[in-house]
Structures are given as C-alpha cells and as structure tokens.
Enzyme design. Sequence first.
Site, PDB file in Angstrom:
ATOM      1  N   LYS A   5     -12.113  -2.111   6.213  1.00  0.00           N
ATOM      2  CA  LYS A   5     -11.312  -2.982   7.082  1.00  0.00           C
ATOM      3  C   LYS A   5     -11.832  -2.910   8.513  1.00  0.00           C
ATOM      4  O   LYS A   5     -12.183  -3.908   9.098  1.00  0.00           O
ATOM      5  CB  LYS A   5      -9.835  -2.575   7.062  1.00  0.00           C
ATOM      6  CG  LYS A   5      -9.223  -2.407   5.666  1.00  0.00           C
ATOM      7  CD  LYS A   5      -8.875  -3.707   4.999  1.00  0.00           C
ATOM      8  CE  LYS A   5      -8.458  -3.632   3.545  1.00  0.00           C
ATOM      9  NZ  LYS A   5      -7.645  -2.529   3.099  1.00  0.00           N
TER      10      LYS A   5
ATOM     11  N   TRP B   7       0.830  -1.216   0.000  1.00  0.00           N
ATOM     12  CA  TRP B   7       0.000   0.000   0.000  1.00  0.00           C
ATOM     13  C   TRP B   7       0.854   1.251   0.000  1.00  0.00           C
ATOM     14  O   TRP B   7       0.519   2.228  -0.670  1.00  0.00           O
ATOM     15  CB  TRP B   7      -0.981  -0.017   1.166  1.00  0.00           C
ATOM     16  CG  TRP B   7      -1.914  -1.183   1.080  1.00  0.00           C
ATOM     17  CD1 TRP B   7      -2.056  -2.203   1.967  1.00  0.00           C
ATOM     18  CD2 TRP B   7      -2.823  -1.482   0.000  1.00  0.00           C
ATOM     19  NE1 TRP B   7      -2.989  -3.102   1.509  1.00  0.00           N
ATOM     20  CE2 TRP B   7      -3.465  -2.689   0.313  1.00  0.00           C
ATOM     21  CE3 TRP B   7      -3.135  -0.846  -1.206  1.00  0.00           C
ATOM     22  CZ2 TRP B   7      -4.418  -3.276  -0.530  1.00  0.00           C
ATOM     23  CZ3 TRP B   7      -4.077  -1.425  -2.049  1.00  0.00           C
ATOM     24  CH2 TRP B   7      -4.711  -2.621  -1.706  1.00  0.00           C
TER      25      TRP B   7
ATOM     26  N   ASP C 142      -1.892   6.602   6.336  1.00  0.00           N
ATOM     27  CA  ASP C 142      -2.899   5.671   5.837  1.00  0.00           C
ATOM     28  C   ASP C 142      -3.201   4.684   6.969  1.00  0.00           C
ATOM     29  O   ASP C 142      -2.388   3.830   7.289  1.00  0.00           O
ATOM     30  CB  ASP C 142      -2.347   4.937   4.609  1.00  0.00           C
ATOM     31  CG  ASP C 142      -3.310   3.869   4.083  1.00  0.00           C
ATOM     32  OD1 ASP C 142      -4.390   3.674   4.665  1.00  0.00           O
ATOM     33  OD2 ASP C 142      -2.957   3.225   3.066  1.00  0.00           O
TER      34      ASP C 142
HETATM   35  C1  LIG Z   1      -6.976  -2.068   1.774  1.00  0.00           C
HETATM   36  C2  LIG Z   1      -5.983  -0.997   1.914  1.00  0.00           C
HETATM   37  C3  LIG Z   1      -5.862   0.044   0.963  1.00  0.00           C
HETATM   38  C4  LIG Z   1      -6.686   0.091  -0.289  1.00  0.00           C
HETATM   39  O1  LIG Z   1      -7.974   0.458  -0.015  1.00  0.00           O
HETATM   40  P1  LIG Z   1      -9.063   0.683  -1.168  1.00  0.00           P
HETATM   41  O2  LIG Z   1     -10.188   1.286  -0.396  1.00  0.00           O
HETATM   42  O3  LIG Z   1      -9.368  -0.646  -1.741  1.00  0.00           O
HETATM   43  O4  LIG Z   1      -8.495   1.609  -2.176  1.00  0.00           O
HETATM   44  C5  LIG Z   1      -4.949   1.037   1.203  1.00  0.00           C
HETATM   45  N1  LIG Z   1      -4.163   1.025   2.291  1.00  0.00           N
HETATM   46  C6  LIG Z   1      -4.247   0.057   3.221  1.00  0.00           C
HETATM   47  C7  LIG Z   1      -3.351   0.098   4.421  1.00  0.00           C
HETATM   48  C8  LIG Z   1      -5.153  -0.983   3.056  1.00  0.00           C
HETATM   49  O5  LIG Z   1      -5.230  -1.950   3.974  1.00  0.00           O
END
Ligand SMILES: *Cc1c(COP(=O)(O)O)cnc(C)c1O
Length: 352
Positions: free
Chosen positions: A193, A102, A169
């Site tokens: 998540k 990511w 993030d």
């Molecule tokens: C799942 C995830 C993403 C991507 O998320 P999307 O909503 O599918 O774009 C980005 N960063 C992390 C840490 C993730 O776990």
Amino acid sequence: MKKHNFSAGPSILPQEVIKKAAEAVLNFNESGLSLIEISHRSAPFVAVMDKARNLALELMGLENKGYSAIFLQGGASLQFLMIPYNLLKVDGKAAYLDTGTWSSAAIKESKYVGNTEVIASSKDKGYNYIPKNYNIPTDADYFHCTSNNTIYGTQIKEFPTTNIPVVCDMSSDIFSRAIDFSQFDLIYAGAQKNMGPAGTTLVVVKDELLGKTGRTIPSMLDYQIQIAKESMYNTPSVFAVYTSMLTLEWLKNFGGVAAIEKINNAKAKLIYDEIDSNPNFIGYAAQEDRSFMNVTFNLADDTKKDQFDALWKAAGIEGLKGHRSVGGYRASIYNALPLESVQVLVDVMKQL
Ligand SMILES: *Cc1c(COP(=O)(O)O)cnc(C)c1O
C-alpha cells in the site's frame, strides 16, 4: 497519456523507485548480475536487508529503543495469525477493536489461537466511523487495532492509552504521518500500500514482548526466530525487500514522515473540500474519522455514474472504483501520489 494512479493496493510507487528497481533487475549495482539471480546470503543482498530494516526503524524514530524490524512473507494476513501465536498467552486473552474488513479478518485468526474479545465495533453503521470511549481490559495480553481502514476510508486519529501492549495494523497508512510510534509495541504493514511492491510485510516489534506465551510456536511463525535470523530464516522475497528499501530511502531523502505528512494533509484537504462543497458527491466516512489515505465517496445521483466514469477515465485516472463491499468510489492518495494527481481528480469532479 500521463496516468494518475489512485489504486488501493498494490499501488503507486515513486517513479524514481520503479526505475531503480528495474535497473537492479537488469544489472544490480554494476555487478553484471540481476538482483533476482544472486544469493540472498551474498554480502550485497545482506546489505540491502540490513538497510531496509534500519531505515524502517529510523523513519519511525525507533532506533535503539528495544525494537526489531523484520521483513516477512505471507502478507499482513499472516500477521493476523502470528500476532496471537506470539503474544497471546495459553490461558490469556486478546482485545480487538473492530473497524472493518481487515480488523474482522484479524479477529477471526486470533480466535483460532485463543480467547479473543471484541471490545468495540463500528459494524452497526457499515464501518463508516471509528468507535470511541471503549474500555480496554487491563488484564488482556494485548490490544489490537487497525490504524487505517483501507476499504471504508476511516482512520484512527488518536490512539487510546492503555497499560497493555498495543498492536497496530498500519498496512495502509504506515509512514504517512508523524505519530509517536513508540506508543505501539508491535506495528505491521503489508508493503503493497504505502511502502513497496506486494510480497513482503514489515513487522516492528518490541523485543521484551516476546517469548512469554508458554506456547510452542512453529519456526516460520516465531518472531524470535525471524529476528535472530535477521529476516533470513528462509529465502526472503528479495525484489520486494529491495524495492521497499528504495521507497524508504526516497522517503528519507524527502524529509521523512513529517515532510510527507504536510503533502498528505494538503492532498486530503483538496479532495475532501471538493466532496463537501460539490452537491454531486457524498463522503462515506464520518468527518472526524476520515482517512487521509483512502478517500471514499458516492454520487448523490447514481444516474450520473456513466458520465462521471467517462470523465475521470478520459483524464487518465486509474483505480478509482470503490471496493466491492462498499461500492461508490475510493481515491487512494498514498505517499507516492503527487498533489497534482489529486488536482486532476478534483478538476474532473468540478466538471460533473
Ligand atoms: C491490504 C490490507 C491487509 C491485507 O494485506 P495482505 O498483505 O494482502 O495480507 C491487511 N490490513 C490492511 C489494513 C490492509 O489495507
């Protein structure tokens, strides 16, 4: 049979949240209408959006501290682009910590926008640790990190201190532990998540950071426009926002992040203790950097794979397969997963 949902994302939500969301789809607030067939500009939905935004700030302890919370579309992945668009000056630079898939995806998008420096990476060891003792350039416009590495199962325990804005993030560990959220200037997380269903992304940003890049920003990508329009510049994903609101409400009633952190710590201890004491299993991540949300491990002897897979499937466990880029197993133990489910998995591990 009772299922134990260890999926990495979309992932487990509290049962009561799923029930309330289902009720609202049939009959929203006894209105005789579905949540998904009313105007997003109607008073009842505007109240939902406002409540979701306020709860997010409240749970982070960031109310009245100069931050705005907005719910956007395009996933965390669109934030990879929106962040440099809004924070990277035309002749400036951005500093990124590379801790996995990511982070790398965020770096790629930032490079489309401007000068992007990767200041440390754990790629040399298959992203099984968090780099430490790196220098953050003081002349960068911001520092970007990924708090929890969903795929490889590592987590930043202590965030670096720096005089430049910190962007994080938190897609896979938001609201999972009591940290000082005010050390960040921008926090973002895809809902699917640890916060709600897929379809919306929370962005919490310090207002004073915005409008300083000297670049023209397309409307949909402009945080200032999205904030001014209170997440309603265009039609928001009403179901995802509503269900996220319910999850945030559930968490507040539970006692907030400090209360859920205690359970999360107990869950993580239970499974990591088993990995460490059971010779059949090997943890993937470096011990001090282990994620308390995504637990990655392998079998010591791959010939036991069919036997182990049959055992956990028979116990009602779902979603334990590791990400295709790592292999092995990944147990995602997000907020909504009860301790009891971890115990079921540990009992299965003991049977091998
Ligand atoms: C799942 C995830 C993403 C991507 O998320 P999307 O909503 O599918 O774009 C980005 N960063 C992390 C840490 C993730 O776990």
